[in-house]
Write a protein that holds these residues in place. Sequence first.
Motif, PDB file in Angstrom:
ATOM      1  N   PRO A  87       5.689  -9.366  -1.781  1.00  0.00           N
ATOM      2  CA  PRO A  87       7.075  -8.559  -1.637  1.00  0.00           C
ATOM      3  C   PRO A  87       6.619  -7.137  -1.357  1.00  0.00           C
ATOM      4  O   PRO A  87       5.643  -6.975  -1.114  1.00  0.00           O
ATOM      5  CB  PRO A  87       7.282  -8.683  -3.256  1.00  0.00           C
ATOM      6  N   PRO A  88       7.623  -6.239  -0.946  1.00  0.00           N
ATOM      7  CA  PRO A  88       7.236  -4.944  -0.605  1.00  0.00           C
ATOM      8  C   PRO A  88       6.516  -4.272  -1.665  1.00  0.00           C
ATOM      9  O   PRO A  88       6.880  -4.476  -3.173  1.00  0.00           O
ATOM     10  CB  PRO A  88       8.719  -4.325  -0.550  1.00  0.00           C
ATOM     11  N   TYR A  89       5.669  -3.573  -1.592  1.00  0.00           N
ATOM     12  CA  TYR A  89       4.637  -2.979  -2.456  1.00  0.00           C
ATOM     13  C   TYR A  89       4.314  -1.468  -2.381  1.00  0.00           C
ATOM     14  O   TYR A  89       4.325  -0.961  -1.195  1.00  0.00           O
ATOM     15  CB  TYR A  89       3.361  -3.666  -2.794  1.00  0.00           C
ATOM     16  N   GLN A  90       4.107  -0.880  -3.418  1.00  0.00           N
ATOM     17  CA  GLN A  90       3.817   0.740  -3.440  1.00  0.00           C
ATOM     18  C   GLN A  90       2.540   0.804  -2.958  1.00  0.00           C
ATOM     19  O   GLN A  90       1.522   0.176  -3.516  1.00  0.00           O
ATOM     20  CB  GLN A  90       4.603   1.301  -4.635  1.00  0.00           C
ATOM     21  N   ILE A  91       2.108   1.699  -2.406  1.00  0.00           N
ATOM     22  CA  ILE A  91       0.719   2.451  -1.966  1.00  0.00           C
ATOM     23  C   ILE A  91       0.449   3.513  -2.676  1.00  0.00           C
ATOM     24  O   ILE A  91       1.288   4.459  -2.241  1.00  0.00           O
ATOM     25  CB  ILE A  91       0.314   2.301  -0.542  1.00  0.00           C
ATOM     26  N   THR A  92      -0.530   3.802  -3.659  1.00  0.00           N
ATOM     27  CA  THR A  92      -0.832   4.741  -4.204  1.00  0.00           C
ATOM     28  C   THR A  92      -1.515   5.901  -3.476  1.00  0.00           C
ATOM     29  O   THR A  92      -2.226   5.358  -2.761  1.00  0.00           O
ATOM     30  CB  THR A  92      -1.716   4.479  -5.441  1.00  0.00           C
ATOM     31  N   TYR A  93      -1.324   6.999  -3.873  1.00  0.00           N
ATOM     32  CA  TYR A  93      -2.044   8.253  -3.346  1.00  0.00           C
ATOM     33  C   TYR A  93      -3.369   8.195  -3.368  1.00  0.00           C
ATOM     34  O   TYR A  93      -4.390   8.492  -2.617  1.00  0.00           O
ATOM     35  CB  TYR A  93      -1.353   9.493  -3.906  1.00  0.00           C
ATOM     36  N   ASP A  94      -3.866   7.657  -4.698  1.00  0.00           N
ATOM     37  CA  ASP A  94      -5.371   7.525  -4.942  1.00  0.00           C
ATOM     38  C   ASP A  94      -6.124   6.656  -4.007  1.00  0.00           C
ATOM     39  O   ASP A  94      -7.235   6.463  -4.024  1.00  0.00           O
ATOM     40  CB  ASP A  94      -5.468   7.119  -6.397  1.00  0.00           C
ATOM     41  N   ALA A  95      -5.424   5.865  -3.214  1.00  0.00           N
ATOM     42  CA  ALA A  95      -5.971   4.763  -2.296  1.00  0.00           C
ATOM     43  C   ALA A  95      -6.623   5.613  -1.052  1.00  0.00           C
ATOM     44  O   ALA A  95      -7.232   5.026  -0.394  1.00  0.00           O
ATOM     45  CB  ALA A  95      -5.099   3.757  -1.935  1.00  0.00           C
ATOM     46  N   ILE A  96      -6.135   6.648  -0.579  1.00  0.00           N
ATOM     47  CA  ILE A  96      -6.657   7.535   0.528  1.00  0.00           C
ATOM     48  C   ILE A  96      -7.360   8.907   0.186  1.00  0.00           C
ATOM     49  O   ILE A  96      -7.597   9.562   0.992  1.00  0.00           O
ATOM     50  CB  ILE A  96      -5.399   8.162   1.200  1.00  0.00           C
ATOM     51  N   ASP A 154      -2.424  -5.613  -6.934  1.00  0.00           N
ATOM     52  CA  ASP A 154      -1.253  -4.462  -6.307  1.00  0.00           C
ATOM     53  C   ASP A 154      -0.198  -4.824  -5.544  1.00  0.00           C
ATOM     54  O   ASP A 154       0.874  -4.305  -5.299  1.00  0.00           O
ATOM     55  CB  ASP A 154      -1.998  -3.368  -5.811  1.00  0.00           C
ATOM     56  N   LEU A 155      -0.385  -6.084  -4.923  1.00  0.00           N
ATOM     57  CA  LEU A 155       0.392  -6.501  -3.821  1.00  0.00           C
ATOM     58  C   LEU A 155       1.322  -7.816  -4.310  1.00  0.00           C
ATOM     59  O   LEU A 155       2.675  -7.614  -4.104  1.00  0.00           O
ATOM     60  CB  LEU A 155      -0.388  -7.014  -2.797  1.00  0.00           C
ATOM     61  N   ILE A 156       0.467  -8.781  -4.955  1.00  0.00           N
ATOM     62  CA  ILE A 156       1.314  -9.972  -5.383  1.00  0.00           C
ATOM     63  C   ILE A 156       2.054  -9.813  -6.573  1.00  0.00           C
ATOM     64  O   ILE A 156       3.215 -10.214  -6.610  1.00  0.00           O
ATOM     65  CB  ILE A 156       0.149 -11.081  -5.391  1.00  0.00           C
ATOM     66  N   GLY A 157       1.839  -9.149  -7.642  1.00  0.00           N
ATOM     67  CA  GLY A 157       2.206  -9.099  -8.808  1.00  0.00           C
ATOM     68  C   GLY A 157       3.625  -8.142  -8.903  1.00  0.00           C
ATOM     69  O   GLY A 157       4.338  -7.967  -9.680  1.00  0.00           O
ATOM     70  N   ASN A 158       3.927  -7.404  -7.747  1.00  0.00           N
ATOM     71  CA  ASN A 158       4.974  -6.575  -7.616  1.00  0.00           C
ATOM     72  C   ASN A 158       5.038  -5.357  -8.636  1.00  0.00           C
ATOM     73  O   ASN A 158       5.901  -5.244  -9.092  1.00  0.00           O
ATOM     74  CB  ASN A 158       6.222  -7.128  -7.431  1.00  0.00           C
ATOM     75  N   PRO A 159       3.899  -4.898  -8.868  1.00  0.00           N
ATOM     76  CA  PRO A 159       3.875  -3.986 -10.088  1.00  0.00           C
ATOM     77  C   PRO A 159       4.471  -2.498  -9.439  1.00  0.00           C
ATOM     78  O   PRO A 159       4.392  -2.220  -8.321  1.00  0.00           O
ATOM     79  CB  PRO A 159       2.103  -3.779 -10.365  1.00  0.00           C
ATOM     80  N   GLN A 160       4.653  -1.753 -10.472  1.00  0.00           N
ATOM     81  CA  GLN A 160       4.977  -0.405 -10.341  1.00  0.00           C
ATOM     82  C   GLN A 160       3.804   0.704 -10.193  1.00  0.00           C
ATOM     83  O   GLN A 160       3.335   0.877 -11.055  1.00  0.00           O
ATOM     84  CB  GLN A 160       6.095  -0.116 -11.289  1.00  0.00           C
ATOM     85  N   ASN A 161       3.430   0.948  -9.019  1.00  0.00           N
ATOM     86  CA  ASN A 161       2.026   1.669  -9.001  1.00  0.00           C
ATOM     87  C   ASN A 161       2.783   3.236  -9.043  1.00  0.00           C
ATOM     88  O   ASN A 161       3.414   3.771  -8.474  1.00  0.00           O
ATOM     89  CB  ASN A 161       1.662   1.516  -7.587  1.00  0.00           C
ATOM     90  N   PRO A 162       1.764   3.810  -9.697  1.00  0.00           N
ATOM     91  CA  PRO A 162       1.931   5.352  -9.964  1.00  0.00           C
ATOM     92  C   PRO A 162       1.576   6.056  -8.675  1.00  0.00           C
ATOM     93  O   PRO A 162       0.955   5.669  -7.815  1.00  0.00           O
ATOM     94  CB  PRO A 162       1.010   5.769 -10.918  1.00  0.00           C
ATOM     95  N   LYS A 163       2.139   7.244  -8.527  1.00  0.00           N
ATOM     96  CA  LYS A 163       1.748   7.911  -7.250  1.00  0.00           C
ATOM     97  C   LYS A 163       2.121   7.382  -5.702  1.00  0.00           C
ATOM     98  O   LYS A 163       1.316   7.460  -4.988  1.00  0.00           O
ATOM     99  CB  LYS A 163       0.436   8.506  -7.357  1.00  0.00           C
ATOM    100  N   SER A 164       3.282   6.885  -5.842  1.00  0.00           N
ATOM    101  CA  SER A 164       3.419   6.035  -4.664  1.00  0.00           C
ATOM    102  C   SER A 164       3.620   7.134  -3.170  1.00  0.00           C
ATOM    103  O   SER A 164       4.336   8.037  -3.279  1.00  0.00           O
ATOM    104  CB  SER A 164       4.947   5.403  -4.648  1.00  0.00           C
ATOM    105  N   ILE A 165       2.965   6.707  -2.163  1.00  0.00           N
ATOM    106  CA  ILE A 165       3.181   7.634  -1.086  1.00  0.00           C
ATOM    107  C   ILE A 165       3.539   6.900   0.358  1.00  0.00           C
ATOM    108  O   ILE A 165       3.760   7.147   1.244  1.00  0.00           O
ATOM    109  CB  ILE A 165       1.834   8.293  -0.508  1.00  0.00           C
ATOM    110  N   GLY A 166       4.160   5.613  -0.042  1.00  0.00           N
ATOM    111  CA  GLY A 166       4.695   4.872   0.897  1.00  0.00           C
ATOM    112  C   GLY A 166       4.512   3.338   0.754  1.00  0.00           C
ATOM    113  O   GLY A 166       4.130   3.118  -0.394  1.00  0.00           O
ATOM    114  N   MET A 167       5.175   2.322   1.620  1.00  0.00           N
ATOM    115  CA  MET A 167       4.929   0.862   0.872  1.00  0.00           C
ATOM    116  C   MET A 167       4.507   0.027   2.168  1.00  0.00           C
ATOM    117  O   MET A 167       4.528   0.559   3.401  1.00  0.00           O
ATOM    118  CB  MET A 167       6.334   0.817   0.770  1.00  0.00           C
ATOM    119  N   GLY A 168       3.992  -1.010   1.659  1.00  0.00           N
ATOM    120  CA  GLY A 168       3.590  -2.101   2.699  1.00  0.00           C
ATOM    121  C   GLY A 168       4.469  -3.309   2.320  1.00  0.00           C
ATOM    122  O   GLY A 168       5.261  -3.472   1.152  1.00  0.00           O
ATOM    123  N   SER A 169       4.548  -4.383   3.147  1.00  0.00           N
ATOM    124  CA  SER A 169       5.283  -5.420   2.755  1.00  0.00           C
ATOM    125  C   SER A 169       4.756  -6.795   3.749  1.00  0.00           C
ATOM    126  O   SER A 169       5.271  -7.885   3.561  1.00  0.00           O
ATOM    127  CB  SER A 169       6.752  -5.228   3.052  1.00  0.00           C
TER     128      SER A 169
END
Length: 537
Positions: free
Chosen positions: A452-461, A408-423
């Motif tokens: 790279p900057p990556y999206q964090i999905t809602y489903d992770a919380i 989810d971090l290294i490949g710079n994928p477009q994650n569904p349901k982004s609620i914020g970003m890490g980098s």
Amino acid sequence: MLSITVPAFAEEPPHDYDIVIYGGTSAAVTAAVQASKMDRSVVIVGPDKHLGGLSGGGLGFTDTGNKKVIGGLSREFYQRVFNAYRKPEAWKHETEADFLKKKLGMRMTTKDAMWSFEPSVAQSVFDDFIRENKIPVFRDEWLDREQGVSMVDGRIESITMLSGKTFKAEIFIDATYEGDLLAAAGVSYHVGREANSTYGEKWNGVQTGVFHHQHHFKGLEISPYKTPGDPESGVLERISTDPPGEYGSGDKRVQAYCFRMCLTNEPSNRIPFPKPDGYDPTQYELLLRIFEKMDPMHVFHKFDPVPNNKTDTNNHGPFSFDNIGMNWDYPEASYERRKEIIQEHKTYQLGMLYFICNDPRVPKELQQAMREWGLPKDEFTDNGNWSHQLYIREARRMVGKHVITEHDLIGNPQNPKSIGMGSYGIDSHNVQRYISPEGHVHNEGDVGVKVPPYQITYDAIVPKENECTNLLVPVAASCSHVAYGSVRMEPVFMILGQSAGTAASIAIEDKVKVQNVDYDKLRTRLLADRQVLEFRR
């Protein structure tokens, strides 16, 4: 430090709110502020006597990554810090101009925010957030982890503290570093490192032979034995005799903790490092051998500047302030055992400073330089001028609806349901110190990989629906060990806290399980509140 009192139970009605947040971290504050802004009744309850967790506990030299992806209340925190230092009276022991002349001082100040700050300033900002939004806070309240969580039909109905106080809510948020509420509610979690095979990762599991940072013994060839080269003489302190494990295999070991120390070299504000109770110079014999092999002044490499001639001092080098291997039982430990671990970490760290300043075997140049430093008189004044928050880099991690992995971090994928970003780069500190087959000391577990900057999905919380339907977990979030090495940064915790507060409020409004929150509605509100959900170069 921890102080646990269990008074006699007094009958009182439950405290009833829309949202109950357990824990006093930075994520707890942003979750509470956001819920309040959405007109929800909300309370923070937890063991902490001070709010803000590590952001108010010494980590003043912020691990930001790409600052452009830090938005919402997280960025507002750093903007408020910036505004605090616009006041001339904030500069008591140096001028702002002198601070900005420091190479790292300039780097940590941008046009709208300041990313380097004193603990007392951070504490004031967090307290302002709470006061302005009229959020009630119950401090020094410890969850009854054995019997204190009442579950009805897969929902938390109430939580009860060791004091006997009970809190009811529609939605609960576990904002602790330890994940104590999620565990007590029966939500799945993991402690330690998964094998690389679990999620098809590269940087998880045992990492023997990996030397990413400067916290290793590669090339030093230092003997671990009391008499160098003689195994019969016994092993020096703080070196394990257990094998490290097979490369890539999982284990229950946890990356090292330390205190992020606020120190000062301002004579008028400096307290010489005291000799801690239980001081034992034999704990630092390995450090003396390192001084024979490399420049001892490397000790000062992570004395990162914060205003007023103070530091955020972090670990650096093969034997430093990280207390490697002494925290493995912390995540699951009783409160009493955690108190012992925290005290041992303080004794170790303060003892090392005292050792460097006073042991005649320490190189004189280093000793004289260290004596110019001490504890600041005006920080942590109710805790002996020592931080109240141990750096819990990792404890329990929820196994939720989605587990964030290195993919989810290294490949710079477009994650569904982004609620914020890490980098921030993947950053795991060492996990163990062991003896190599060649008879040399080695550290293991340190990983540093750029992302790279990556999206964090809602489903992770969000927990799995069959486990709990009214709990959100923005800190002990659903991540593999290696992914958590990036997610675990304080700006990200504040981002996820705000998003959790938003989701909780929407779940209440729409009368749905947290797993069924309408993402389009959530996204619209997050963007309105200045969260950054995708990165545009």
